[in-house]
Structure formats: C-alpha cells, structure tokens
Scaffold this motif. Structure first.
Motif: not given
Ligand code: FAD
Length: 414
Positions: A378-384, A93-99, A396-400, A368-371
């Motif tokens: 997850r919020r960092m990946i969601s942001a990207i 859910d993109f509303r739940d994100k790091h950025s 995950y942007v600074a050093d992906p 992505i599928f890791y439970p």
C-alpha cells in the motif's frame, strides 16, 4: 508584465504558453540567470481543468521559488485520495508512502493557481506577454518564432532555445507533425463546480474522491473539494457515453451523479456554479519530446488520462528536467536530449500509463479495494499516487507492468 513597448525579441529561451510547465520553466531559467520570454495567447486569470495536485509537484514549486506564494494563497489542503465503488472504499494517505518527499499538497482553482505561478515567474524577471500567439517556428540551432500580437502586429522572436509548454494547444507537435498514436481510447469528461455546502464531517475535504460508476467500471467521477465551500465535480467515460447536445450537458451530469450513491449524497441538488463543460480526445503523444532547438514540456508532449491527477506533476517534472538539461548545454556540455530528457521523463509517464491502463480494465481497482493488502505494498502504491513515479527504488516504478500483473493474481480472488 506586458512589455508592449520596447519589445526585446532576442532571448536565451522563448517559452510558448504560461501554464504551470511554462511558468516553472521560466522561473528556473531566471534563477540560472537566463533571459526568458513567455508568449501566452490568452489573458490570465483563465479557466483551466486539472485542479488536484500531487505532493511530488511541491518540490518543483519550491525550487522555482513559488512555494511561499502557493502556501499563502489559501488553497484547499490535500493529503490523499479516496476511491469508492459500490459499498467499497479505500483511502490512501500520501504522507504514508514508500518514497521520501512531500506528502501533502493542494486542490486549486487553476485560474488562480496558474495566474499566481506566472506572476512569480514575472517577478523573477521573466518577460511575459499575454495575448500573443505563436503561429510558426523555424527550427535549428538558432530557432525563430513567428508571433501575432492581439493588435494584429506580427513579429519574430529569435531564441537560443524554445520550450513548447502550450498544453492542449500542442503548437509544435501540430506545426512540425510530431504527433504519434496514444494507444488510449478516445475518452471525454464533463464537469463543473458546485456550491457543495457540506457539513465539515460529511467528507474528507483533504482528499480527492474518485468514485467508479456502480455498473460501469470504465466510467468514473471525481469530486475535488476546493477552498470556500465549492467542489469540482466531473465524469469521465468513453466519448460516446457522454455525447449529448451542449444544452443537455447539465441534466446529463446531474443524472450520472444520481447513479453513484456517494456523490449523489454529497452533491444532491447543489447548484452548479458554471455551465457544464466538455473536453474530449485529450490523450496525446509525440514521436519525440525534443528536436533541433526545442523541447516539448507538459501536455504539449504527452497526456495520458486524468484519473490519477498526474498532469500538473508531469508538467512540472518536465519543466525541471528540461531546464537542467538545457543549462548543461548552455554551459558547454554535450547533451543528448533523447537520453537526458526524453527517456527519463517517459520513465515516470510509463509508470502512470501502466496504472491508467489497468484502472480501466478494472485490475487496478481490484488492487485498490483489496482488503488484505500488505502495508508495504500500500505504501508503494501510495507513493505513485502521490506522484513519485520516477523513484526506481519502488518496485512498482522499476517494473510496473509485471508487478501489477503479479499483484492482481492475488487480488482478483477478492
Ligand atoms: P496548460 O496548463 O494547458 O497551459 C498551456 C498554455 O499554453 C495555455 O495557457 C494556452 O493558452 C497556451 N497556448 C496554447 N497555444 C498557444 C499558442 N499558439 N501561443 C501562445 N500560447 C499558447 N492534472 C492534474 O495535475 N490534476 C488533475 O486533477 C487533473 N485533472 C484533469 C481533468 C481533465 C478532464 C483533463 C483533461 C486534464 C486534467 N489534468 C489534471 C491535466 C492538466 O489539465 C494538465 O496536465 C495541465 O494543465 C498541463 O499544464 P501545461 O502547463 O502543460 O499546459
């Protein structure tokens, strides 16, 4: 919009192409008080692929004065992405994100969306000429474009600066020999629109569905619900996997859909609303995104891969950054296009590149599928995935590359 009479052929900025990059650049330049001429070889509305937007793009639409028109157009709302492989499912859910920033956006028929954006730019005073093809350019401090109108008339446009926003037309990369290797294998896509007729609870229409082929992790499908009960459906794979005569594309796509249980259930035998289209070899790169008197925007510069729906977001980001850089130059500052435009734009593209490459090796799919992923990761990946690929507060942007490799060490056990 078409000023065939009384043509003004001397402008501050000439833009090649009226897609999202060209339209947003035109509107932002008009806001800064510049004269703008957009040259577009086709007539709008015209079909284009790239229908699932990312929330990051909303900020640029807002700044370009296009938000109200986009919100009121009745496009399908979007708040995330759902990934599927065999019996596994993972929804972001993109509303739940790091950025910080927009967490929702739209899934759009691009014919309607692109037409809307360029109309907004024209309403803000951009001169837009449809059916006018740019055929050559003299670079330098006073660039000159050679243009051919559809009535056959050839004429020149003198500009203080040129933006090439010609997308897959890649006008200046071809004319000026700027093309560089992409490092991506040659992939292709076959796609269509279906009348999905789905009951409201059959799927989350607010999310793009990305489904990996059960047996081939480098083959994936998209299903993008659009407004009005239609969905965009496509399959992406290495070019040879999708190769077939044009008249067999429909049966090929239907057969592939049958192989993926979720899409097979959602789409079944739903009628295709247009002939199945094919696009291949779309990955592209250039040596540099600028030169004397010009900059490359959107797909005219670089295109990686459709898997994370990043194309329009990168196109709008490039338009925004190029206009800011050019405004500083017009205002008398010394501008270094490499440091001020090329490098910062590519920072986010490189974030997506790290994600795309690891998608096709299967490593990112493991992640992505890791439970047992932590909420923070997850919020960092969601942001990207939401398009915030330039926010360096996100590790995950600074050093992906390093971050994804380390994370995969944990997730591959799964
Ligand atoms: P375009 O939208 O391509 O516009 C360029 C314009 O320039 C065109 O209208 C063209 O007619 C014009 N032009 C070309 N040559 C000339 C010339 N010589 N003179 C005058 N005009 C010219 N992106 C997403 O954001 N979400 C997605 O879900 C998504 N899915 C995709 C799926 C696939 C299979 C592919 C291949 C791409 C996908 N993309 C997606 C990427 C998206 O299509 C592009 O990134 C986006 O359209 C780029 O916009 P643009 O403004 O740079 O170029």
């Amino acid at each position: 919009m078409n000023s065939l009479t009384a043509r003004t052929n001397s402008v501050d900025v000439a833009i090649i192409g009226a897609g999202p990059a060209g339209a947003v650049a035109a509107a932002l330049l008009r806001k800064a008080g510049r004269s703008v001429l957009v040259l577009e070889r086709q007539h709008f509305p015209r079909f284009s692929i790239g229908e699932s937007l990312l929330p990051q793009s909303m900020a640029y639409l807002e700044e370009a004065g296009m938000l109200k028109a986009v919100v009121e157009a009745g496009f399908q709302h979007k708040n995330g992405a759902q990934f599927i492989w065999r019996d596994k499912s993972s929804a972001f859910d993109f509303r739940d994100k790091h950025s910080p920033g927009w967490g929702t956006t739209y899934q759009v028929e691009r014919a309607v969306f692109d037409d809307l954006l360029i109309r907004c730019a024209a309403e803000q005073g951009a001169d837009v000429r449809f059916g006018h093809t740019v055929s050559a350019m003299q670079t330098g401090s006073a660039p000159v474009l050679e243009v051919v109108a559809e009535d056959g008339e050839a004429y020149q446009v003198h500009a203080r600066y040129v933006f090439d926003a010609s997308g897959f037309g890649r006008v200046l990369p071809r004319l000026l020999h700027l093309e560089a290797p992409t490092g991506m294998p040659t992939r292709a896509a076959i796609f269509t629109h279906v009348r999905d007729g789905l009951p409201l609870d059959a799927t989350d229409r607010n999310k793009i569905c990305v489904a990996t082929h059960p047996e081939r992790r480098d083959v994936w499908f998209w299903m993008i619900p659009l407004a009005g009960g239609r969905s965009s459906v496509g399959c992406v794979a290495e070019a040879a996997f999708l190769d077939c005569p044009e008249h067999e594309r429909e049966s090929k796509l239907r057969a592939l859909i049958q192989q993926e249980p979720t899409l097979s259930r959602l789409i079944g035998e739903a009628p295709f609303l247009m002939p199945v289209r094919h696009i291949g070899g779309y990955a592209a790169n250039v040596e540099r995104l600028h030169g004397p008197g010009y900059a490359l925007l959107g797909n005219a510069g670089e295109f990686l891969d459709p898997v994370f729906s990043s194309g329009v977001t990168i196109a709008l980001r490039s338009a925004h950054l190029a206009v800011k850089t050019l405004e500083r130059q017009f205002n008398g500052e010394t501008v270094d296009w490499q440091a001020d435009y090329d490098a910062p734009l590519r920072k986010g593209i490189d974030t997506f590149r790290a994600f795309v490459e690891r998608w096709y090796t299967g490593e990112l799919q493991d992640i992505i599928f890791y439970p047992r992923q932590t909420t923070m990761i997850r919020r960092m990946i969601s942001a990207i995935l939401a398009g915030y690929a330039w926010d360096e507060t996100n590790p995950y942007v600074a050093d992906p590359v390093k971050r994804l490799e380390t994370l995969h060490e944990v997730c591959k056990i799964f």
